[in-house]
Scaffold this active site. Structure first.
Site, PDB file in Angstrom:
ATOM      1  N   ASN A 108       0.856  -1.195   0.000  1.00 10.44           N
ATOM      2  CA  ASN A 108       0.000   0.000   0.000  1.00 10.44           C
ATOM      3  C   ASN A 108       0.886   1.237   0.000  1.00 10.44           C
ATOM      4  O   ASN A 108       2.000   1.206   0.526  1.00 10.44           O
ATOM      5  CB  ASN A 108      -0.863   0.001   1.271  1.00 10.44           C
ATOM      6  N   HIS A 110       0.865   5.108   1.458  1.00 12.61           N
ATOM      7  CA  HIS A 110       0.172   5.941   2.439  1.00 12.61           C
ATOM      8  C   HIS A 110       0.812   7.336   2.439  1.00 12.61           C
ATOM      9  O   HIS A 110       2.044   7.449   2.458  1.00 12.61           O
ATOM     10  CB  HIS A 110       0.281   5.315   3.832  1.00 12.61           C
ATOM     11  N   SER A 137       4.864   6.739   2.365  1.00 10.61           N
ATOM     12  CA  SER A 137       5.480   5.460   2.704  1.00 10.61           C
ATOM     13  C   SER A 137       4.816   4.364   1.897  1.00 10.61           C
ATOM     14  O   SER A 137       3.601   4.382   1.701  1.00 10.61           O
ATOM     15  CB  SER A 137       5.255   5.136   4.196  1.00 10.61           C
ATOM     16  N   ASP A 146      -2.208   0.625   8.252  1.00 15.77           N
ATOM     17  CA  ASP A 146      -1.016   1.455   8.015  1.00 15.77           C
ATOM     18  C   ASP A 146       0.158   1.094   8.928  1.00 15.77           C
ATOM     19  O   ASP A 146       0.999   1.938   9.240  1.00 15.77           O
ATOM     20  CB  ASP A 146      -1.355   2.956   8.151  1.00 15.77           C
TER      21      ASP A 146
HETATM   22  C1  GAR Z   1      -2.778   9.177  -2.621  1.00 17.12           C
HETATM   23  O1  GAR Z   1      -2.257  10.343  -2.034  1.00 17.12           O
HETATM   24  C2  GAR Z   1      -2.588   7.999  -1.690  1.00 17.12           C
HETATM   25  O2  GAR Z   1      -1.387   8.015  -0.988  1.00 17.12           O
HETATM   26  C3  GAR Z   1      -3.765   8.156  -0.777  1.00 17.12           C
HETATM   27  O3  GAR Z   1      -4.816   8.564  -1.592  1.00 17.12           O
HETATM   28  C4  GAR Z   1      -4.308   9.267  -2.730  1.00 17.12           C
HETATM   29  C5  GAR Z   1      -4.824   8.597  -3.980  1.00 17.12           C
HETATM   30  O4  GAR Z   1      -4.498   9.347  -5.125  1.00 17.12           O
HETATM   31  N1  GAR Z   1      -4.040   6.943  -0.076  1.00 17.12           N
HETATM   32  C6  GAR Z   1      -4.607   6.878   1.123  1.00 17.12           C
HETATM   33  O5  GAR Z   1      -4.968   7.861   1.744  1.00 17.12           O
HETATM   34  C7  GAR Z   1      -4.778   5.469   1.655  1.00 17.12           C
HETATM   35  N2  GAR Z   1      -5.417   5.497   2.925  1.00 17.12           N
HETATM   36  P1  GAR Z   1      -4.494   8.643  -6.558  1.00 17.12           P
HETATM   37  O6  GAR Z   1      -5.857   7.975  -6.730  1.00 17.12           O
HETATM   38  O7  GAR Z   1      -4.328   9.780  -7.526  1.00 17.12           O
HETATM   39  O8  GAR Z   1      -3.374   7.656  -6.613  1.00 17.12           O
END
Ligand code: GAR
Length: 211
Positions: A108, A110, A137, A146
């Site tokens: 994942n 985060h 991360s 997480d």
């Molecule tokens: C990213 O910033 C990712 O790290 C976060 O959501 C966004 C997705 O953007 N993930 C989380 O918050 C997981 N809990 P994307 O759809 O453009 O990749």
């Protein structure tokens, strides 16, 4: 190459970064499925445009039965002979059943420097805490949300005039560099490819990756 599924819930910019990396010669993963839990996830169209198979498994259909939702996901993964999963902005918490099935084979990204700021609203929380560094991360998914072993991290500065949005945009640039590097290390089970990448550009991420 390892048969990869990418799980998304939204825009899918990290998914796109992974799909792009997978097009490179010698990259050890091959995307065989993009799975979303919402038909409205913008990333679905981007995946289709690249010729990647997509599927929607809508969690709402299962009325809160998380294992039933995950059994439907598992059936899709088996149909496509998936060997490894990258969560990329997938906003559902998975059960111990599913996580147990994919232990060591699911990672994942985060948007914080874990173990700081697990959970949501990480950019706002890092600013409120007056952090000077923030970042992202990539970690293995384990039962604690997480909390799994960290594969790599990228750090960016927080500037005095940052808002959660300007900071999120800076972190996202770092995410797109970090995730392909960490996926590569994870699928090739490379324990030794630690590296540090620095730049003179204050807006560029400072990447530390230590599998
Ligand atoms: C990213 O910033 C990712 O790290 C976060 O959501 C966004 C997705 O953007 N993930 C989380 O918050 C997981 N809990 P994307 O759809 O453009 O990749």
């Amino acid at each position: 190459p390892t048969r990869l599924a990418i799980f998304i819930s939204g825009t899918g910019s990290n998914m796109e970064a992974l799909l792009e990396a997978c097009e490179e010669d010698d990259y050890p993963a091959k995307p065989v499925l993009v799975l979303a839990n919402k038909a409205s996830a913008g990333g679905l169209e981007k995946a289709k445009a690249r010729g990647i198979q997509t599927v929607v498994v809508d969690h709402k259909v299962f009325g809160g039965d998380r294992e039933a939702f995950e059994h439907a996901i598992q059936a899709e993964l088996e149909k496509h002979d998936v060997e490894f999963i990258a969560l990329a902005g997938f906003m559902r918490v998975l059960t111990p059943w599913f996580i147990g099935k994919w232990e060591g084979k699911m990672i994942n990204i985060h948007p914080s420097l874990l173990p700081s700021f697990p959970g949501l609203h990480t950019h706002q929380r890092a600013i409120a805490a007056k952090c000077r560094l923030h970042g992202c991360s990539v970690h293995y998914v384990t039962a604690g949300v997480d909390e799994g072993p960290i594969i790599g991290q990228a750090a960016v500065p927080i500037f005095p005039d940052d808002t959660p949005d300007t900071l999120a945009a800076r972190v996202l640039v770092a995410e797109h560099k970090l995730y392909p590097a960490c996926l590569e290390a994870a699928v090739s089970d490379d324990q030794n490819s630690s590296y540090v990448q620095m730049s003179d550009d204050p807006d560029a991420p400072f990447i530390i990756s230590a599998p």
